[in-house]
Design a protein around this motif. Structure first.
Motif, PDB file in Angstrom:
ATOM      1  N   ASP A   1      18.245  12.470 -50.304  1.00 18.65           N
ATOM      2  CA  ASP A   1      17.010  11.949 -50.062  1.00 18.65           C
ATOM      3  C   ASP A   1      16.987  10.883 -51.158  1.00 18.65           C
ATOM      4  N   ASN A   2      16.074   9.770 -50.501  1.00 21.19           N
ATOM      5  CA  ASN A   2      15.597   8.481 -51.082  1.00 21.19           C
ATOM      6  C   ASN A   2      14.495   8.305 -51.590  1.00 21.19           C
ATOM      7  N   ARG A   3      13.363   9.436 -51.337  1.00 23.58           N
ATOM      8  CA  ARG A   3      12.159   9.502 -51.799  1.00 23.58           C
ATOM      9  C   ARG A   3      11.073   8.511 -50.955  1.00 23.58           C
ATOM     10  N   GLN A   4      11.618   8.336 -49.770  1.00 24.03           N
ATOM     11  CA  GLN A   4      10.749   7.305 -48.937  1.00 24.03           C
ATOM     12  C   GLN A   4       9.751   8.317 -48.189  1.00 24.03           C
ATOM     13  N   SER A   5       8.573   7.695 -47.878  1.00 28.95           N
ATOM     14  CA  SER A   5       7.579   8.712 -47.140  1.00 28.95           C
ATOM     15  C   SER A   5       6.871   7.946 -46.137  1.00 28.95           C
ATOM     16  N   VAL A   6       6.162   8.488 -45.290  1.00 31.19           N
ATOM     17  CA  VAL A   6       5.127   7.847 -44.412  1.00 31.19           C
ATOM     18  C   VAL A   6       3.724   8.702 -44.611  1.00 31.19           C
ATOM     19  N   SER A   7       2.859   7.902 -44.788  1.00 34.09           N
ATOM     20  CA  SER A   7       1.541   8.527 -45.078  1.00 34.09           C
ATOM     21  C   SER A   7       0.487   8.432 -43.848  1.00 34.09           C
ATOM     22  N   TYR A   8      -0.490   9.423 -43.920  1.00 33.91           N
ATOM     23  CA  TYR A   8      -1.447   9.430 -42.985  1.00 33.91           C
ATOM     24  C   TYR A   8      -2.798   9.571 -43.596  1.00 33.91           C
ATOM     25  N   PRO A   9      -3.667   9.018 -43.209  1.00 35.85           N
ATOM     26  CA  PRO A   9      -5.112   9.194 -43.748  1.00 35.85           C
ATOM     27  C   PRO A   9      -5.600  10.534 -43.368  1.00 35.85           C
TER      28      PRO A   9
END
Length: 271
Positions: free
Chosen positions: A93-101
């Motif tokens: 895990d590299n702590r990347q993420s995708v965010s949604y409103p």
């Protein structure tokens, strides 16, 4: 990394949960159901929605990962036969993420003027229990129309693929932090007029639905995602794009339009 595994009650989901628990324990992961950093849901979109609402007060430090054990879910990236690959991804895990409103839902009561706040990942709707609903609709504080019909639905971009789509709404990419207002069974004749079209609302604006006084003693059904609230005490409901966002771990996060295609069109070779 602190992990929680959140599964529905199906036999298959519980079996996958036990397999994940063993594989992650063998690799010395820490399990924490109170303050997790990663929440792995096992089931479908309904399971992920339940997990989202359980942890909605901790969204700033939680990332979600979805494993589907039935039909392909819109929020679930991993199949049940890919949990070994998921474990490897968690290890690297590299702590990347995708965010949604998300959607802020603010309800003002009529009797005492109290406010109640809710948070929605998909959508919220306001409907009458029984006869049609008559409400004034405000956009950005200005009166837009007087609506009469079964009800109104306000959806997030990711929620645009759900109930809103079934009402004739557009599918909206989540890179656009907007709201979508759609009508539920509107009445249009020489007396009553509505826009009769879905509306895309700017993140700088907000939508307020205010039932007219003549029907305020009737029952309403307020929905927030899969949750339902029956009440007679609603003065108004205000919707706005939330300052909070939901985060998904970006290991191999499937692109939005690929999700839409997989969910509604499928593989063209199967046709």
């Amino acid at each position: 990394m602190k992990i929680e595994i959140f599964a529905n009650d199906s036999e298959k989901s519980l079996s996958i949960k036990q397999q994940l628990l063993k594989k992650l324990a063998d690799r010395h992961f820490t399990f924490d159901s109170k303050n997790p950093e990663i929440v792995i849901t096992v089931g479908g979109d309904g399971t992920l929605l339940s997990a989202f609402h359980q942890y909605q007060d901790q969204l700033d430090h939680i990332r979600f990962v979805g494993v589907h054990t039935g039909h392909l879910g819109f929020y679930t990236d991993w199949r049940e036969d890919e949990i070994d690959d998921l474990v490897v991804s968690l290890q690297s895990d590299n702590r990347q993420s995708v965010s949604y409103p998300l959607l802020d839902v603010n309800v003002k009561t009529r009797k005492n003027g109290d406010f109640y706040q809710f948070l929605a990942l998909n959508e919220s709707s306001l409907r009458r229990v029984g006869p049609t609903m008559t409400s004034d609709v405000y956009i950005g504080g200005d009166l837009f129309e007087r609506f009469r019909g079964d009800g109104l639905c306000v959806a997030t971009p990711t929620g645009s693929t759900g109930y809103s789509k079934s009402l004739g709404g557009a599918v909206v990419h989540p890179d656009m932090p907007v709201l979508q207002l759609t009508e539920i069974g509107s009445i249009n004749n020489r007396v009553f007029r509505t826009i009769s079209s879905p509306l895309i609302i700017s993140p700088n604006d907000w939508v307020t639905i205010r039932p007219v006084d003549s029907i305020c003693d009737e029952d309403f059904l307020l929905t927030v995602d899969s949750r339902y609230y029956h009440t007679t005490d609603i003065a108004q409901v205000t919707y706005k794009v939330s300052k909070k966002k939901v985060n998904f771990a970006k290991y191999r996060h499937n692109g939005f339009w690929n999700r839409v295609k997989d969910s509604f069109i499928g593989d063209e070779n199967e046709i």
